[in-house]
Design a protein around this motif. Sequence first.
Motif, PDB file in Angstrom:
ATOM      1  N   UNK A 164      52.449   7.313 -70.085  1.00  0.00           N
ATOM      2  CA  UNK A 164      51.608   8.466 -70.752  1.00  0.00           C
ATOM      3  C   UNK A 164      51.798   9.374 -70.242  1.00  0.00           C
ATOM      4  N   UNK A 165      52.073  10.652 -71.266  1.00  0.00           N
ATOM      5  CA  UNK A 165      52.283  11.956 -70.910  1.00  0.00           C
ATOM      6  C   UNK A 165      50.811  12.759 -70.661  1.00  0.00           C
ATOM      7  N   UNK A 166      51.045  13.883 -69.948  1.00  0.00           N
ATOM      8  CA  UNK A 166      49.844  14.935 -70.039  1.00  0.00           C
ATOM      9  C   UNK A 166      49.427  15.327 -71.266  1.00  0.00           C
ATOM     10  N   UNK A 170      43.091   7.099 -65.927  1.00  0.00           N
ATOM     11  CA  UNK A 170      44.142   8.140 -65.868  1.00  0.00           C
ATOM     12  C   UNK A 170      43.542   9.428 -66.274  1.00  0.00           C
ATOM     13  N   UNK A 171      42.588   9.482 -67.086  1.00  0.00           N
ATOM     14  CA  UNK A 171      41.848  10.807 -67.344  1.00  0.00           C
ATOM     15  C   UNK A 171      41.399  11.306 -66.105  1.00  0.00           C
ATOM     16  N   UNK A 230      39.735  18.680 -68.881  1.00  0.00           N
ATOM     17  CA  UNK A 230      40.917  18.138 -69.522  1.00  0.00           C
ATOM     18  C   UNK A 230      41.461  18.727 -70.673  1.00  0.00           C
ATOM     19  N   UNK A 231      40.567  19.044 -71.608  1.00  0.00           N
ATOM     20  CA  UNK A 231      41.060  19.764 -72.998  1.00  0.00           C
ATOM     21  C   UNK A 231      41.427  21.001 -72.833  1.00  0.00           C
ATOM     22  N   UNK A 232      40.678  21.930 -71.911  1.00  0.00           N
ATOM     23  CA  UNK A 232      40.956  23.341 -72.104  1.00  0.00           C
ATOM     24  C   UNK A 232      41.713  23.692 -70.869  1.00  0.00           C
ATOM     25  N   UNK A 233      41.923  23.007 -69.700  1.00  0.00           N
ATOM     26  CA  UNK A 233      42.500  23.240 -68.471  1.00  0.00           C
ATOM     27  C   UNK A 233      41.425  23.845 -67.637  1.00  0.00           C
ATOM     28  N   UNK A 235      44.929  14.675 -75.350  1.00  0.00           N
ATOM     29  CA  UNK A 235      44.344  14.203 -76.643  1.00  0.00           C
ATOM     30  C   UNK A 235      43.275  13.155 -76.536  1.00  0.00           C
ATOM     31  N   UNK A 236      43.647  12.394 -75.653  1.00  0.00           N
ATOM     32  CA  UNK A 236      42.543  11.012 -75.309  1.00  0.00           C
ATOM     33  C   UNK A 236      41.394  11.745 -75.016  1.00  0.00           C
TER      34      UNK A 236
END
Length: 667
Positions: free
Chosen positions: A558-560, A642-643, A187-190, A565-566
Amino acid sequence: MTQVLAQYKLRAEAAEAEINLLVEEIEKLKNGGINTDCSSDVDDTEVAELLLQNTKLKHRLAILMRACEAQEAKPKLHGEVIMGSIQEELTALFTKAVEAAFPDVPDVGAPVVPSPKFGDYQCNAAMQLSQLLKGQGVKMAPRDVANKIVQHVGTCPWVEKLDIAGAGFINITISKSHGTKVLSQLLQKGVQPPPLEKKHRVVVDFSSPNIAKEMHVGHLRSTIIGESICRLLEFLGHDVLRINHIGDWGTQFGMLIAHLQDKFPDYSAVSPPIGDLMVFYKESKKRFDEDPDFKQRAYNCVVKLQNMDSDYIKAWQLICDVSRKEFKKVYDRLDITLIERGESFYQKRMETIVEELDKKGLLEEDEGRKVMWGSKDTIPFTIVKSDGGFTYDTSDMATIKQRIGEEKADWLIYVTDAGQAIHFQILFKCAEHAGIYDPSKVRVDHVPFGVVLGEDKKKFKTRSGDTVRLVDLLDEGLKRALDKLKEKERDKVLTAEELKAAQESVAYGCIKYADLSHNRVHEYVFSFDKMLEDKGNTAVYLLYALTRIRSIARTAGVTPEQLRAAAADTDVSLAHDKEWKLGKVLLRFPEVLMKITNDLCLHHLCEYVYEICTTFTEFYDNCYCVEKDQTGEIKKVHVDRLLLCEATAIILERCFHILGLKPVSRM
């Protein structure tokens, strides 16, 4: 790391020295030794024992060397969690465990396979090992073998629990906590490709229409499959050269040029208005077949073209340019990228390869032809025709030499219909025989596919019996996609721009996906009605599923970017059984890619994305992501869920890109 490698190498060197001493001792013993008194006391049993010890030491040395190579090949993590193939990591883990537990049993291997019913994965090496030990005079039940393997399993972040079941099956339960870390990193790096052991220079030969002929349904599969293979290999980090080996040279250009001279005599000054090149081709072919004088003129034109006469080269280029423009229209619509390198590119190289093969004594005279054998149990290649001309065989020999020698490719892929399988088998044999291709250094793959059938289960043709033009097929797809969207009344809720984007996404997506979702070696029935169904394993269902997944966070406001960030301080929720089931499917992404890399069958990826979507539906039906009251007001947003939705969407989007599907935000 450096110290560990040094220790491995010292141990390997010591073992190798011991082996060398043993080999010398054995040779002395076999030859009577230095001291005749000593050699007389040595019998065959002792020699055999020394040989056995020698074999065992060599095997242990091989294990040590593999360990060194594995250490050197490991990616430098720098604190990051790599999303690699779980199956490959577990296979490596258990292979080391088997080698440590049974160092005297050579090259057993320890395959690990998915096992959703018993744990998550399963290692079945114990049964084979038990039989091999029995052959060495050691009796050990498979279950006892399995126990000993488990005792030697090293640490691995993926392993949560090991169980031994039945006769000796080792069931592996993977770690939820490590899965959470990997998905958080995602989620953080793609989506990152799995670690690459070696970057290859890959040449992919696909599509390959003929100049002056329209692209038809026969070009569909090569074009779609080849594009997806390129996208996959590029994502994995390989250096990919996409080649369109078009037919732009040969006898037919003589008749086309002769016809051009008659119909548009001022072609060198004014660009000829050839509106329909296929009609132009048919006219010239008719004259060629019926008019002997025209036929002779056509042959004369071929000679002048091959001699690079400037007027004839210009006429040839004009004809090629008309074709290129038509090809480009199809490629742009299907989002296909290719580098054209036609048969003309290899003309001089064909002359060179003939000389080389002749000098090496590899060509044989056969009724005026010059042929080459790859092996005597197949038919030969015709390298030079009886009239001195070249053939497809000559062209392909020059092509493979250029790709390996000049392009420095270490992986060649040819995407053609299955009917050419024998041709490529002979090509690879001839290239190997000529010293052009070394199987130990270069991987070559012919990627064959079956034909496209109509709904009558016969070769796909128009009602009049003509070959289906590819541009007509795409137009029909657009029409039917729009009809389907209007049937669902999407034209009433989408803007004109959104409707057009959805129409193209569905039309081209359903054509591509219907092709890729079938095992390529089989025939498949082309049916727009089935392709456009919004249930089952179809592009429409999958595109809609992704749009729906993306809409969940959007509905919650909530945006991508906020979700990424979450992810830095909130774990993906995997507590519920359905959450963890979905998480485990997502974590198999690198595993699926590695499988396709081995067999180049894209239907594995289609099955995988369908599994993601159906598993997501199970999760969504059982786990609230956004809780609302009776009035529809949002009361609670489960960010951790959602994550999981976002991780699902990210992986689906990468899969869709490889498959050539274009998702839309509204559908």
